[in-house]
Design a protein around this motif. Structure first.
Motif, short mmCIF file in Angstrom:
data_model
loop_
_atom_site.label_atom_id
_atom_site.label_comp_id
_atom_site.label_asym_id
_atom_site.label_seq_id
_atom_site.Cartn_x
_atom_site.Cartn_y
_atom_site.Cartn_z
N ILE A 74 -23.04 -24.96 -17.38
CA ILE A 74 -22.54 -24.02 -16.38
C ILE A 74 -21.07 -23.69 -16.65
N PHE A 75 -20.29 -24.74 -16.94
CA PHE A 75 -18.86 -24.52 -17.20
C PHE A 75 -18.67 -23.64 -18.44
N THR A 76 -19.43 -23.92 -19.50
CA THR A 76 -19.31 -23.12 -20.73
C THR A 76 -19.74 -21.68 -20.48
N PHE A 77 -20.79 -21.49 -19.69
CA PHE A 77 -21.27 -20.14 -19.39
C PHE A 77 -20.21 -19.36 -18.61
N ILE A 78 -19.64 -19.99 -17.55
CA ILE A 78 -18.63 -19.30 -16.74
C ILE A 78 -17.40 -18.99 -17.58
N PHE A 79 -16.98 -19.98 -18.41
CA PHE A 79 -15.80 -19.78 -19.26
C PHE A 79 -16.05 -18.62 -20.24
N SER A 80 -17.25 -18.60 -20.85
CA SER A 80 -17.59 -17.54 -21.80
C SER A 80 -17.64 -16.19 -21.12
N LEU A 81 -18.16 -16.18 -19.88
CA LEU A 81 -18.24 -14.92 -19.12
C LEU A 81 -16.85 -14.37 -18.84
N ILE A 82 -15.95 -15.26 -18.44
CA ILE A 82 -14.57 -14.83 -18.14
C ILE A 82 -13.90 -14.28 -19.40
N VAL A 83 -14.07 -14.99 -20.52
CA VAL A 83 -13.47 -14.56 -21.79
C VAL A 83 -14.04 -13.21 -22.22
N SER A 84 -15.37 -13.05 -22.09
CA SER A 84 -16.02 -11.81 -22.49
C SER A 84 -15.55 -10.64 -21.63
N LEU A 85 -15.44 -10.88 -20.32
CA LEU A 85 -14.97 -9.82 -19.42
C LEU A 85 -13.53 -9.43 -19.76
N TYR A 86 -12.74 -10.43 -20.16
CA TYR A 86 -11.35 -10.14 -20.54
C TYR A 86 -11.33 -9.21 -21.75
N TYR A 87 -12.18 -9.49 -22.75
CA TYR A 87 -12.22 -8.65 -23.95
C TYR A 87 -12.74 -7.25 -23.65
N VAL A 88 -13.66 -7.17 -22.68
CA VAL A 88 -14.24 -5.87 -22.35
C VAL A 88 -13.25 -5.01 -21.58
N TYR A 89 -12.53 -5.62 -20.64
CA TYR A 89 -11.70 -4.84 -19.73
C TYR A 89 -10.20 -4.89 -20.04
N ARG A 90 -9.82 -5.65 -21.05
CA ARG A 90 -8.39 -5.68 -21.37
C ARG A 90 -7.97 -4.30 -21.92
N PRO A 91 -6.72 -3.91 -21.73
CA PRO A 91 -6.26 -2.60 -22.21
C PRO A 91 -6.47 -2.45 -23.71
N GLU A 92 -7.06 -1.33 -24.09
CA GLU A 92 -7.34 -1.09 -25.50
C GLU A 92 -6.05 -0.81 -26.26
N ILE A 93 -5.95 -1.37 -27.45
CA ILE A 93 -4.82 -1.09 -28.32
C ILE A 93 -5.07 0.27 -28.98
N THR A 94 -4.10 1.16 -28.87
CA THR A 94 -4.26 2.48 -29.49
C THR A 94 -4.33 2.31 -31.01
N PRO A 95 -5.42 2.72 -31.63
CA PRO A 95 -5.53 2.53 -33.09
C PRO A 95 -4.54 3.41 -33.84
N ILE A 96 -3.93 2.84 -34.86
CA ILE A 96 -3.00 3.56 -35.71
C ILE A 96 -3.60 3.62 -37.12
N TYR A 97 -3.73 4.84 -37.63
CA TYR A 97 -4.33 5.05 -38.95
C TYR A 97 -3.26 5.43 -39.97
#
Length: 301
Positions: free
Chosen positions: A34-57
């Protein structure tokens, strides 16, 4: 002797059997999951909703000095004495001029492509300068080579920006119009020289005609007049057609970059995996700490 017995007793009191800890893991496997699942969920949500870095080409265009054939044709046509190196340097000077960059920016309507609400009279300093400021050339390696007088190396102009298509198009336009303007300037200089020489011939012929009104023409004067007529006819017959002639050889045109400089999907996936693994190890560590405290409490009681 008594001291050793005392220490041995102390370690026996506080020694934890590895088997006890393994049993503790088994007993708390639900908590770990349960702890690993909740921790993974929090980390995944952070990656999904964190501000996107503007790509530089980044895009590059590669070029070489013009061929000897091109230079020879140009010299014969314009009656000039350019070399591969001088023509190449003219192209470099033109292509790296900030004023020329601004001219291409405005000529290609890049302001409107960057922003549909772009106003050339207002926004150039805000968007234009920022856009063209990333145009670079002369890497340290090329500078070292050029110090030894070599220009037969592949040079490049690079550019970075948020729009991969736009920066590659700008570099190609930059090379295209730099080549065109270098040749156009040489053509104008040649045409001016021809015009000035024709005017000089006209004046010289007029002077000869005036002299012959009072004196018959000598053989020297006749020969000079013939030479002037031949030169005049030759200059008037020059037809300047620069089609197919280049001031530089484009070795590789700029193409839109597929991968951004500041984002790496594989690295982000690895980071996510490591953080999920860290959550799993943290849950095990919590179980161990709880077991140790439980063991200590029993010993005290």
């Amino acid at each position: 002797m008594k001291e050793n017995v005392k220490n041995s007793a102390y370690y026996e009191d506080y020694e934890i059997d590895l088997g006890v800890l393994l049993r503790a893991l088994n007993e708390n496997k639900k908590f770990i999951l349960i702890f690993t699942f909740i921790f993974s969920l929090i980390v995944s949500l952070y990656y999904v909703y964190r501000p996107e870095i503007t790509p530089i080409y980044q895009s590059r265009i590669y070029f070489l000095a013009p061929s000897q054939l091109n230079v020879t044709k140009l010299n014969n046509m314009l009656q000039i004495n350019e070399t591969e190196k001088t023509l190449y340097n003219k192209f470099l000077s033109k292509s790296m001029s900030v004023d020329f960059h601004k001219k291409i920016f405005q000529k290609g309507n890049y302001g409107e492509l960057l922003n549909s609400q772009y106003e050339p009279s207002i926004d150039f300093d805000l968007r234009g300068d920022e856009f063209i400021s990333s145009v670079k050339t002369l890497s340290s390696e090329i500078i070292m080579i050029s110090k030894y007088g070599s220009y037969e190396v592949t040079w490049n102009i690079s550019m970075t920006g948020e729009n991969a298509d736009l920066i590659s198009n700008f570099l190609n336009d930059l090379a295209k119009y730099a080549d065109f303007e270098v040749l156009s300037e040489l053509k104008k200089v040649s045409e001016l020289k021809i015009k000035n020489r024709l005017n000089s011939i006209k004046i010289e012929k007029a002077e000869i005609a005036e002299m012959t009104l009072s004196n018959p023409m000598s053989e020297t004067t006749i020969n000079k007049l013939l030479d002037l007529n031949i030169e005049e006819e030759k200059l008037n017959s020059i037809k300047i057609d620069l089609n197919g002639i280049k001031s530089v050889h484009i070795d590789q045109a700029a193409v839109p970059a597929k991968n951004a400089l500041n984002t790496n999907q594989k690295r982000r996936s690895l980071e996510l995996g490591f953080q999920i693994a860290a959550g799993f190890l943290l849950s095990i560590f919590i179980v161990y700490i709880r077991k140790i405290f439980s063991f200590e409490t029993k010993k005290i009681s």
